[in-house]
Design a protein around this motif. Structure first.
Motif, PDB file in Angstrom:
ATOM      1  N   LEU A  13      54.646 -50.571 -66.961  1.00  0.00           N
ATOM      2  CA  LEU A  13      53.846 -51.031 -67.513  1.00  0.00           C
ATOM      3  C   LEU A  13      52.022 -50.383 -66.982  1.00  0.00           C
ATOM      4  O   LEU A  13      51.279 -50.932 -68.357  1.00  0.00           O
ATOM      5  CB  LEU A  13      53.644 -52.536 -67.415  1.00  0.00           C
ATOM      6  CG  LEU A  13      54.560 -53.446 -68.253  1.00  0.00           C
ATOM      7  CD1 LEU A  13      54.488 -55.590 -67.743  1.00  0.00           C
ATOM      8  CD2 LEU A  13      55.100 -53.548 -69.975  1.00  0.00           C
ATOM      9  N   ARG A  14      52.202 -50.024 -66.527  1.00  0.00           N
ATOM     10  CA  ARG A  14      51.017 -49.254 -65.733  1.00  0.00           C
ATOM     11  C   ARG A  14      51.191 -47.997 -66.137  1.00  0.00           C
ATOM     12  O   ARG A  14      50.727 -47.100 -66.407  1.00  0.00           O
ATOM     13  CB  ARG A  14      51.159 -49.926 -64.324  1.00  0.00           C
ATOM     14  CG  ARG A  14      49.587 -49.651 -63.690  1.00  0.00           C
ATOM     15  CD  ARG A  14      48.672 -48.319 -63.651  1.00  0.00           C
ATOM     16  NE  ARG A  14      49.724 -47.747 -62.274  1.00  0.00           N
ATOM     17  CZ  ARG A  14      49.365 -46.532 -61.683  1.00  0.00           C
ATOM     18  NH1 ARG A  14      48.440 -45.641 -62.360  1.00  0.00           N
ATOM     19  NH2 ARG A  14      50.599 -45.971 -60.667  1.00  0.00           N
ATOM     20  N   ASP A  15      52.053 -47.233 -64.969  1.00  0.00           N
ATOM     21  CA  ASP A  15      51.990 -45.985 -64.988  1.00  0.00           C
ATOM     22  C   ASP A  15      52.149 -45.523 -66.142  1.00  0.00           C
ATOM     23  O   ASP A  15      52.421 -44.181 -67.087  1.00  0.00           O
ATOM     24  CB  ASP A  15      52.365 -45.103 -64.089  1.00  0.00           C
ATOM     25  CG  ASP A  15      51.731 -44.005 -63.207  1.00  0.00           C
ATOM     26  OD1 ASP A  15      51.045 -43.527 -63.984  1.00  0.00           O
ATOM     27  OD2 ASP A  15      52.271 -43.217 -62.408  1.00  0.00           O
ATOM     28  N   GLY A  16      53.621 -46.341 -66.889  1.00  0.00           N
ATOM     29  CA  GLY A  16      54.423 -45.850 -67.581  1.00  0.00           C
ATOM     30  C   GLY A  16      53.775 -45.835 -69.390  1.00  0.00           C
ATOM     31  O   GLY A  16      53.575 -44.724 -69.573  1.00  0.00           O
ATOM     32  N   VAL A 202      57.808 -44.803 -52.249  1.00  0.00           N
ATOM     33  CA  VAL A 202      57.595 -43.262 -52.379  1.00  0.00           C
ATOM     34  C   VAL A 202      57.064 -43.720 -53.740  1.00  0.00           C
ATOM     35  O   VAL A 202      57.431 -44.370 -54.916  1.00  0.00           O
ATOM     36  CB  VAL A 202      58.647 -42.550 -52.695  1.00  0.00           C
ATOM     37  CG1 VAL A 202      59.161 -41.898 -51.411  1.00  0.00           C
ATOM     38  CG2 VAL A 202      60.000 -42.904 -53.053  1.00  0.00           C
ATOM     39  N   HIS A 203      56.618 -42.608 -54.322  1.00  0.00           N
ATOM     40  CA  HIS A 203      55.807 -42.590 -56.089  1.00  0.00           C
ATOM     41  C   HIS A 203      56.103 -41.133 -56.402  1.00  0.00           C
ATOM     42  O   HIS A 203      54.825 -40.234 -56.671  1.00  0.00           O
ATOM     43  CB  HIS A 203      54.436 -43.005 -55.849  1.00  0.00           C
ATOM     44  CG  HIS A 203      54.222 -43.057 -58.071  1.00  0.00           C
ATOM     45  ND1 HIS A 203      53.684 -44.010 -58.228  1.00  0.00           N
ATOM     46  CD2 HIS A 203      53.581 -42.422 -58.195  1.00  0.00           C
ATOM     47  CE1 HIS A 203      53.354 -44.482 -59.398  1.00  0.00           C
ATOM     48  NE2 HIS A 203      52.803 -43.129 -60.132  1.00  0.00           N
ATOM     49  N   CYS A 204      57.374 -40.475 -57.533  1.00  0.00           N
ATOM     50  CA  CYS A 204      57.379 -39.950 -57.891  1.00  0.00           C
ATOM     51  C   CYS A 204      56.968 -38.861 -58.976  1.00  0.00           C
ATOM     52  O   CYS A 204      57.605 -39.605 -60.321  1.00  0.00           O
ATOM     53  CB  CYS A 204      58.779 -38.487 -57.544  1.00  0.00           C
ATOM     54  SG  CYS A 204      58.454 -38.737 -55.654  1.00  0.00           S
ATOM     55  N   HIS A 205      56.292 -37.434 -59.692  1.00  0.00           N
ATOM     56  CA  HIS A 205      56.230 -37.458 -60.281  1.00  0.00           C
ATOM     57  C   HIS A 205      56.779 -36.327 -61.072  1.00  0.00           C
ATOM     58  O   HIS A 205      57.645 -35.333 -60.327  1.00  0.00           O
ATOM     59  CB  HIS A 205      54.605 -36.829 -61.041  1.00  0.00           C
ATOM     60  CG  HIS A 205      54.002 -38.751 -61.702  1.00  0.00           C
ATOM     61  ND1 HIS A 205      53.514 -38.709 -62.968  1.00  0.00           N
ATOM     62  CD2 HIS A 205      52.927 -38.794 -60.218  1.00  0.00           C
ATOM     63  CE1 HIS A 205      53.061 -39.860 -62.437  1.00  0.00           C
ATOM     64  NE2 HIS A 205      52.970 -40.027 -61.414  1.00  0.00           N
ATOM     65  N   ASN A 206      57.656 -35.844 -62.620  1.00  0.00           N
ATOM     66  CA  ASN A 206      58.211 -35.322 -62.587  1.00  0.00           C
ATOM     67  C   ASN A 206      58.333 -33.799 -63.595  1.00  0.00           C
ATOM     68  O   ASN A 206      58.997 -33.706 -64.130  1.00  0.00           O
ATOM     69  CB  ASN A 206      59.322 -36.248 -63.674  1.00  0.00           C
ATOM     70  CG  ASN A 206      60.779 -35.549 -63.826  1.00  0.00           C
ATOM     71  OD1 ASN A 206      61.298 -35.502 -62.951  1.00  0.00           O
ATOM     72  ND2 ASN A 206      61.349 -36.023 -64.954  1.00  0.00           N
ATOM     73  N   GLY A 238      56.488 -36.738 -67.219  1.00  0.00           N
ATOM     74  CA  GLY A 238      56.533 -38.850 -66.308  1.00  0.00           C
ATOM     75  C   GLY A 238      56.937 -39.149 -65.188  1.00  0.00           C
ATOM     76  O   GLY A 238      56.538 -38.076 -64.535  1.00  0.00           O
ATOM     77  N   ASN A 239      58.108 -39.858 -65.135  1.00  0.00           N
ATOM     78  CA  ASN A 239      58.049 -40.744 -63.406  1.00  0.00           C
ATOM     79  C   ASN A 239      59.725 -40.751 -63.186  1.00  0.00           C
ATOM     80  O   ASN A 239      59.670 -40.380 -64.039  1.00  0.00           O
ATOM     81  CB  ASN A 239      57.564 -42.188 -63.209  1.00  0.00           C
ATOM     82  CG  ASN A 239      55.663 -42.328 -64.013  1.00  0.00           C
ATOM     83  OD1 ASN A 239      55.180 -41.923 -64.057  1.00  0.00           O
ATOM     84  ND2 ASN A 239      54.824 -42.954 -62.373  1.00  0.00           N
ATOM     85  N   CYS A 240      59.064 -40.762 -62.151  1.00  0.00           N
ATOM     86  CA  CYS A 240      60.808 -41.047 -61.378  1.00  0.00           C
ATOM     87  C   CYS A 240      61.678 -42.702 -62.196  1.00  0.00           C
ATOM     88  O   CYS A 240      61.153 -43.450 -62.727  1.00  0.00           O
ATOM     89  CB  CYS A 240      60.551 -41.677 -59.880  1.00  0.00           C
ATOM     90  SG  CYS A 240      62.495 -42.439 -59.588  1.00  0.00           S
TER      91      CYS A 240
HETATM   92 ZN   LIG Z   1      51.623 -42.189 -61.122  1.00  0.00          ZN
END
Ligand SMILES: [Zn+2]
Length: 530
Positions: A13-16, A202-206, A238-240
């Motif tokens: 809902l936030r980063d997505g 952890v917060h990883c981007h793709n 996108g995100n993980c």
């Molecule tokens: Zn992010």
């Protein structure tokens, strides 16, 4: 908390929502938040309250209505952001404030124009202020993966001392590779005082396709929270992906030795819900939730599968909630069966919404022999999307053929109660239709993508039209369903136009220049009568 517990922090809902064209309205966000609770996530990051009134409202609504998970709101490291985040979160039974501040040299120099000391001071002040509101505080040094390790260790040590309870190490730009990222976590574990008392996240981007790999490798170094999104939704690449991390930890429990509270049978329904709400479809070969993820085509594989499933299958499709059979309801199915099916598919509708779905289900069952899950999803989603629309389709007519001029006539109803009609020529009936709708609404867009696909199977299958268009530098999507694909296209186009209109209403004086306005009492032109 025991050491083998993996905390799933969902930020769909936030980063997505940062994904271009993925913006969701309030009702859609609440719907997804309920689905996430049912999926069993530990933390829902519901938004960035200072970003817009809509974001604030969404965080507040989720905080008030969704019980169970921790509800988290994002804030930059400044008093205004933090106060606003708390205002949105204060009614949550388990609130968390998530403050972030960039620490990498490139961000310090060009974005923040702050030196190292100022960064540390700001971080400490931010965490302390948030701590004045609630106990559960997450701190993120933004762009940590590109921050000098010694400085990173210094910042996080000070942030921990100020009251951080979850320390997030984000790879904001998707730059890290697994062994290096693991080494960074290892370094922090070794050098930062107090780090053993907090949860490492952890917060990883793709961007390099490594978000899941980087997250998993950090778990081996002692990280215990993964920030992720359904379907890997998120800006750029996108995100993980939540479903991938969860199923990797579960399937390779022998290697990771971790457990989650995720009900994996809800993965597939939740993935479909998010795809429907955002209009961003999942690629067919996507791990876990893609259409082909469990499809075996090669003959030699099929032979092995028939003898023993595990020869070629490392996971059970039922474990991720892939429906065994698609065939569900028919004309004679009752309200109760429909309610149950809607629930199983991951929708949480109130009685009024269910009544609407039931009515449209009955109408559809009259036209179609069998109603599939995808049909039900389409109906449920139409009800959720059913925010007050500026424009609705009253009627349309198109003509096309070899040697004739393709044209369309359309009648739309405006929220002011009036009916407007127009007609236009085009390169084909759909093009003519879109041009006419643009003329009536006074909103013009650049079409970027237009697709029609069948929702289910059979000659009477419903067609789904999806549209992506650009207006005023932003991307908008629309989706329409009908057994008539031209009608589906019109509905999709109008939904997209309504989304543009919500943001940029066409100016009254520019609006509908040559459009006839018809009263209900007056007969409409023949072009509008389909
Ligand atoms: Zn992010």
């Amino acid at each position: 908390m025991s050491d083998d517990r993996l905390i799933i922090f969902d930020t769909t809902l936030r980063d997505g929502e940062q994904s271009p064209g993925a913006s969701m309205n309030l009702a859609e966000k609440i719907e997804i938040a309920h689905a996430l609770r049912e999926l069993g996530v530990d933390v829902i990051e519901a938004g960035f309250p200072i970003a817009s009134p809509g974001d604030f409202e969404a965080v507040q609504a989720v905080a008030r209505q969704v019980n169970g998970p921790i509800i988290c709101g994002l804030a930059r490291c400044n008093p205004v952001d933090i106060d606003r985040a708390w205002e949105a979160l204060r009614d949550a039974s388990r609130p968390r404030i998530h403050v972030f501040l960039a620490t990498s040299a490139i961000h310090r120099e060009f974005k923040l124009k702050m030196d190292k000391d100022e960064i540390i001071q700001r971080a400490v002040e931010g965490v302390s202020r948030a701590k004045g509101y609630c106990d559960d505080i997450e701190f993120s040094p933004e762009d940590a993966a590109r921050t000098e390790l010694d400085f990173l260790a210094e910042v996080v040590e000070r942030a921990l001392a100020a009251g951080t309870t979850t320390l997030n190490i984000p790879d904001t730009v998707g730059y890290a590779v697994p062994s290096q990222y693991a080494a960074a976590i290892r370094h922090l574990k070794k050098t930062v005082r107090g780090i053993d008392d907090v949860v490492i996240s952890v917060h990883c981007h793709n961007d390099l396709g490594l978000a899941v790999a980087n997250s998993l490798t950090a778990l081996k170094e002692g990280a215990r929270q993964v920030e992720c999104t359904i379907n890997g939704l998120g800006e750029r690449a996108g995100n993980c992906a939540l479903e991938e991390v969860v199923m990797a930890a579960k399937t390779r429990g022998d290697f990771f030795g971790l457990r989650t509270t995720i009900n994996t049978k809800r993965l597939h329904p939740t993935s479909r819900l998010v795809a429907h709400v955002t209009g961003i479809q999942v690629q067919r070969n996507k791990a876990i939730v893609g259409l082909n993820a469990f499809a075996h085509e090669a003959g030699i594989h099929q032979d092995g599968m028939l003898k023993e499933r595990r020869t070629y299958e490392i996971m059970n499709p039922e474990d991720v909630g892939l429906p065994k059979t698609q065939l569900v309801l028919g004309k004679h199915s009752g309200r109760h069966a429909l309610r149950q099916r809607v629930r199983d598919l991951g929708y949480h509708l109130d009685d009024e919404q269910l009544r609407k779905v039931f009515d449209s289900f009955k109408a559809l069952a009259d036209r179609k022999k069998v109603v599939y899950d995808a049909d039900i999803e389409a109906l449920a989603e139409a009800v959720i999307h059913d925010s007050p629309a500026l424009w609705t389709l009253e009627s349309f007519h198109t003509s096309a053929g070899t040697g004739t001029l393709p044209m369309a006539g359309v009648a739309l109803r405006h929220a002011d109660g009036n009916r407007y009609e127009d007609a236009a020529l085009g390169d084909g009936p759909v093009d003519a239709l879109f041009k006419t709708i643009e003329r009536i609404t006074g909103i013009s867009v650049q079409l970027r993508d237009y697709q029609v696909r069948s929702v289910t199977v059979g000659e009477d299958a419903q067609g789904e039209a999806s549209i992506e268009a650009e207006a005023n530098g932003r991307t908008y999507r629309g989706r329409g369903i009908s057994t008539d694909i031209i009608e589906a296209s019109a509905l999709a186009f109008i939904q997209m136009i309504n989304r543009v209109a919500m943001r940029f209403p066409a100016r009254e004086d520019k609006m509908r220049p040559e459009t006839a306005r018809a009263d209900d009492s007056q007969p409409t032109s023949s072009a509008a009568a389909s």
